[in-house]
Design a protein around this motif. Structure first.
Motif, PDB file in Angstrom:
ATOM      1  N   GLU A   1      47.325  49.361  29.179  1.00  0.00           N
ATOM      2  CA  GLU A   1      46.588  50.088  30.191  1.00  0.00           C
ATOM      3  C   GLU A   1      45.988  49.109  31.185  1.00  0.00           C
ATOM      4  N   GLN A   2      45.569  49.643  32.324  1.00  0.00           N
ATOM      5  CA  GLN A   2      45.032  48.788  33.382  1.00  0.00           C
ATOM      6  C   GLN A   2      43.888  49.493  34.085  1.00  0.00           C
ATOM      7  N   ASN A   3      42.837  48.740  34.370  1.00  0.00           N
ATOM      8  CA  ASN A   3      41.717  49.283  35.125  1.00  0.00           C
ATOM      9  C   ASN A   3      42.080  49.350  36.606  1.00  0.00           C
ATOM     10  N   THR A   4      41.720  50.442  37.249  1.00  0.00           N
ATOM     11  CA  THR A   4      41.982  50.565  38.682  1.00  0.00           C
ATOM     12  C   THR A   4      40.758  50.074  39.461  1.00  0.00           C
ATOM     13  N   LEU A   5      40.931  49.947  40.761  1.00  0.00           N
ATOM     14  CA  LEU A   5      39.858  49.421  41.597  1.00  0.00           C
ATOM     15  C   LEU A   5      38.680  50.376  41.687  1.00  0.00           C
ATOM     16  N   ASP A   6      38.940  51.671  41.426  1.00  0.00           N
ATOM     17  CA  ASP A   6      37.862  52.655  41.522  1.00  0.00           C
ATOM     18  C   ASP A   6      37.273  53.014  40.165  1.00  0.00           C
ATOM     19  N   GLY A   7      37.478  52.156  39.163  1.00  0.00           N
ATOM     20  CA  GLY A   7      36.833  52.347  37.867  1.00  0.00           C
ATOM     21  C   GLY A   7      37.511  53.321  36.945  1.00  0.00           C
ATOM     22  N   LYS A   8      38.776  53.609  37.185  1.00  0.00           N
ATOM     23  CA  LYS A   8      39.519  54.510  36.319  1.00  0.00           C
ATOM     24  C   LYS A   8      40.568  53.725  35.548  1.00  0.00           C
ATOM     25  N   ILE A   9      41.447  54.443  34.838  1.00  0.00           N
ATOM     26  CA  ILE A   9      42.443  53.797  33.980  1.00  0.00           C
ATOM     27  C   ILE A   9      43.816  54.364  34.285  1.00  0.00           C
ATOM     28  N   LYS A  10      44.801  53.487  34.312  1.00  0.00           N
ATOM     29  CA  LYS A  10      46.180  53.958  34.405  1.00  0.00           C
ATOM     30  C   LYS A  10      46.987  53.352  33.271  1.00  0.00           C
ATOM     31  N   LEU A  11      47.954  54.110  32.817  1.00  0.00           N
ATOM     32  CA  LEU A  11      48.829  53.648  31.738  1.00  0.00           C
ATOM     33  C   LEU A  11      49.970  52.852  32.357  1.00  0.00           C
ATOM     34  N   VAL A  12      50.159  51.623  31.874  1.00  0.00           N
ATOM     35  CA  VAL A  12      51.190  50.745  32.427  1.00  0.00           C
ATOM     36  C   VAL A  12      52.458  50.802  31.590  1.00  0.00           C
ATOM     37  N   HIS A  13      52.305  50.869  30.274  1.00  0.00           N
ATOM     38  CA  HIS A  13      53.458  50.942  29.369  1.00  0.00           C
ATOM     39  C   HIS A  13      53.240  52.092  28.402  1.00  0.00           C
ATOM     40  N   LYS A  14      54.229  52.950  28.287  1.00  0.00           N
ATOM     41  CA  LYS A  14      54.096  54.107  27.401  1.00  0.00           C
ATOM     42  C   LYS A  14      53.927  53.662  25.950  1.00  0.00           C
ATOM     43  N   ALA A  15      53.378  54.544  25.147  1.00  0.00           N
ATOM     44  CA  ALA A  15      53.117  54.233  23.746  1.00  0.00           C
ATOM     45  C   ALA A  15      54.413  54.076  22.960  1.00  0.00           C
ATOM     46  N   THR A  16      54.478  53.026  22.185  1.00  0.00           N
ATOM     47  CA  THR A  16      55.582  52.812  21.250  1.00  0.00           C
ATOM     48  C   THR A  16      54.987  52.315  19.939  1.00  0.00           C
ATOM     49  N   GLY A  17      55.671  52.582  18.857  1.00  0.00           N
ATOM     50  CA  GLY A  17      55.149  52.153  17.567  1.00  0.00           C
ATOM     51  C   GLY A  17      55.974  52.685  16.422  1.00  0.00           C
ATOM     52  N   GLY A  18      55.326  52.894  15.292  1.00  0.00           N
ATOM     53  CA  GLY A  18      56.060  53.336  14.110  1.00  0.00           C
ATOM     54  C   GLY A  18      55.115  53.833  13.031  1.00  0.00           C
ATOM     55  N   LEU A  19      55.674  54.126  11.876  1.00  0.00           N
ATOM     56  CA  LEU A  19      54.912  54.676  10.745  1.00  0.00           C
ATOM     57  C   LEU A  19      54.241  53.564   9.951  1.00  0.00           C
TER      58      LEU A  19
END
Length: 615
Positions: free
Chosen positions: A250-268
């Motif tokens: 994730e990444q902080n934006t200039l206006d104090g919000k959040i954007k997702l940069v890489h979608k979630a990946t993972g496993g069990l």
């Protein structure tokens, strides 16, 4: 395509206004977890004062912030009890009634978290290996938690209209559109109105929570989030729950919000994997048949020993020495003697396990080294996946790893993460297990805090066009009268991994001619198929990486389809869900919310699924 429709295609992009802060008087978040479930809420005038409800723990005579994800149903699948109460009632029932009249289901979400997520007709097993529809389990869990929440409000003398309440239901970020649809449907059947419901991705709302807590409530070098919160800063969120472990960037934006940069990946690789290894070890020591008999006849004792291990495992570290001590249920020892004729303690003394475990005076002693071995598979999966993601060139500037979820509270996992990532700052909230719940409440009060995320797939429609031998595959073509057409051209709307702002809309225009058609055809329902691909640039909807993603069902206007239908299929990249609607340009007749993302069992018919591409 029996009567080849005239169509015009136009791709346009627009954005809707960002959603405003919540106008609801109260926001409640519901977390249906693999191991534990619960809810939290706060009021609009004091959004940061989040209340997390306590649950009475019958086994340990205490309280916890979440209840076990356990359901007790009767033989017709009717709800009987949930959580600790379900454990207590089932234990009482098996001492006086036939167990085949009840179904006891625990950790049911574990079987639902896989590459395809939750499916409508998926079946899960209860403790006696009887099959139960998974969809109904989510309905009953959400219904119970909602009812309990409303009861909590009443007990405080508070009364609200249903439209005063906004419900946030959390979901794994890896879940598919099918899974999201089923969760939304489950919430609806459970009594939540669609307009009052929003789904939220677990790692995203956990990050929202962590951005709102003071540094003294964090465990990390320097205990300070200031650097991680700087505008433009990228950071990793490692969400370790009961069933899954997934990572997002994730990444902080200039206006104090959040954007997702890489979608979630993972496993069990969640905490339940450690419990499964412990249970597997017990089965190996005691024997499969004896262990199954013990569970059938002494379910509360089985849950009790697992509950002890769940608590003890949270204190195991890399440098822990000596033994971990659990109280051994008398019923397990008695069942073992009945089945073998000798004591469990004697069997262990003469077995290959004597170095790792012992039984003495009703205590089950396990060496710390053996306990650590139960974590091995989960930790290896987590570490290798995190290394793979963070080694990508575009994430070399990620310096912070934010760990959330119940399994993140394990000192052993924290120790291993800090050991394997010495150049990163690993930050863990004190209440990491509640980050998702608390963050979901905060998110519900201000949903525009998440601004964008990458498209999980490439989405589009199937088009047909006049065949051109220089660029089209002859095997994809068909003759209609004297003309040859190519079928199944993939017309993109969103591209996989493309950054898309929340609320972005894109559309494909469609024109159809009904002149001379029968009244029956004019009153027939349109079915517009949606396709997806893991390829950024698919050519045909029949390519190996493409699949049917869903179907937009469009009933005709009350008077039937007019002679000339000019409309557009509109895709909206919603907060967590892909929304698709059909809009008629002439009459503003709109059909929305009727997309079926479930896979169809009928063969794909490109003649019916394709619309014409404008020349």
């Amino acid at each position: 395509m029996a009567d080849i429709s005239k169509a015009e295609k136009g791709l346009s992009q627009m954005s809707i206004d960002q959603p405003t802060a919540s106008q609801n008087l109260i926001v409640v978040a519901i977390d249906v977890g693999t191991t534990y479930s619960g809810y939290a809420f706060s009021f609009r005038n004091k959004p940061s004062e989040v209340t997390v409800v306590n649950w009475e723990n019958h086994a340990n005579n205490g309280f916890s912030y979440k209840a076990p994800s356990v359901l007790l149903l009767n033989q017709t699948y009717q709800f009987v009890a949930f959580g600790y109460e379900a454990e207590k009632q089932y234990s009482d029932i098996i001492t006086r009634e036939p167990t085949d009249q009840y179904l006891f289901v625990k950790n049911f979400k574990t079987e639902l978290v896989n590459d395809r997520g939750l499916q409508r007709h998926l079946l899960v097993k209860d403790v006696l290996h009887r099959f139960i529809p998974a969809h109904g389990l989510f309905i009953e869990t959400i219904r119970f938690l909602r009812k309990h929440f409303l009861g909590t409000l009443r007990s405080r003398g508070l009364s609200f209209q249903e439209d005063d309440i906004k419900y946030i239901v959390t979901i794994p970020a890896m879940w598919t559109d099918v899974a999201k649809q089923i969760m939304r449907e489950s919430a609806g059947v459970a009594g939540i109105k669609p307009r009052n419901l929003e789904l939220a991705f677990e790692p995203e709302v956990a990050a929202v929570h962590c951005m709102h807590i003071p540094s003294e409530n964090l465990s990390g070098r320097g205990k300070d989030l200031k650097e991680m919160s700087e505008p433009g800063r990228k950071f990793a969120v490692l969400d370790l729950g009961g069933g899954t472990a997934d990572m997002t960037i994730e990444q902080n934006t200039l206006d104090g919000k959040i954007k997702l940069v890489h979608k979630a990946t993972g496993g069990l690789w969640g905490g339940d994997k450690v419990n499964q290894e412990f249970s597997k070890f017990l089965r190996n020591v005691v024997g499969e048949n004896i262990f199954n008999k013990f569970i059938r006849e002494n379910i509360l004792d089985f849950l009790f020993i697992n509950g002890q291990f769940e608590t003890k495992k949270r204190s195991i570290r890399k440098d822990t020495e000596g033994e971990i001590v659990l109280q051994l249920p008398v019923s397990l020892c008695e069942t073992y003697v009945e089945g073998t004729g000798i004591s469990l303690a004697e069997t262990i003394r003469n077995s290959i396990h004597s170095r790792d475990i012992s039984v003495m005076r009703g205590r089950f002693n396990i060496s710390a080294e053996k306990c650590r071995s139960f974590f091995t598979g989960a930790i290896i999966g987590i570490i290798e996946h995190a290394k793979e993601m963070l080694s990508k060139p575009e994430y070399q500037d990620v310096k912070h790893i934010l760990m959330v979820g119940g399994f993140s509270e394990s000192p052993l996992v924290i120790d291993e993460m800090r050991s394997c990532f010495p150049d990163k700052r690993v930050i863990v909230p004190v209440d990491a297990g509640l980050s998702v719940l608390k963050g979901a409440v905060l998110y519900g009060h201000n949903t525009d805090i998440i601004t964008s995320r990458p498209s999980p797939l490439t989405y589009g429609l199937s088009l047909y066009d006049t065949f051109d031998g220089r660029k089209h595959d002859m095997t994809k073509s068909v003759m209609v009268g004297r003309d040859r057409f190519v079928l199944g051209l993939f017309e993109k709307v969103f591209t996989i991994n493309e950054e898309v702002k929340i609320g972005s809309k894109r559309s494909i225009g469609v024109y159809e001619n009904y002149v001379g058609d029968s009244d029956a055809l004019r009153r027939s329902t349109k079915e517009i198929e949606i396709f997806s691909s893991s390829d950024p640039n698919p050519r045909y909807v029949t390519d190996i990486n493409c699949s049917r993603h869903g179907c937009l069902v469009v009933p005709p206007p009350e008077s039937g389809w007019p002679d000339h239908v000019k409309g557009q299929v509109e895709f909206e990249f919603g907060a967590t869900e892909l929304m698709i609607r059909y809009v008629d340009k002439n009459s503003d007749y709109t059909v929305t919310g009727s997309v079926d993302f479930h896979l169809r069992e009928t063969p794909l018919d490109l003649m019916q699924s394709s619309i014409r591409k404008q020349a």
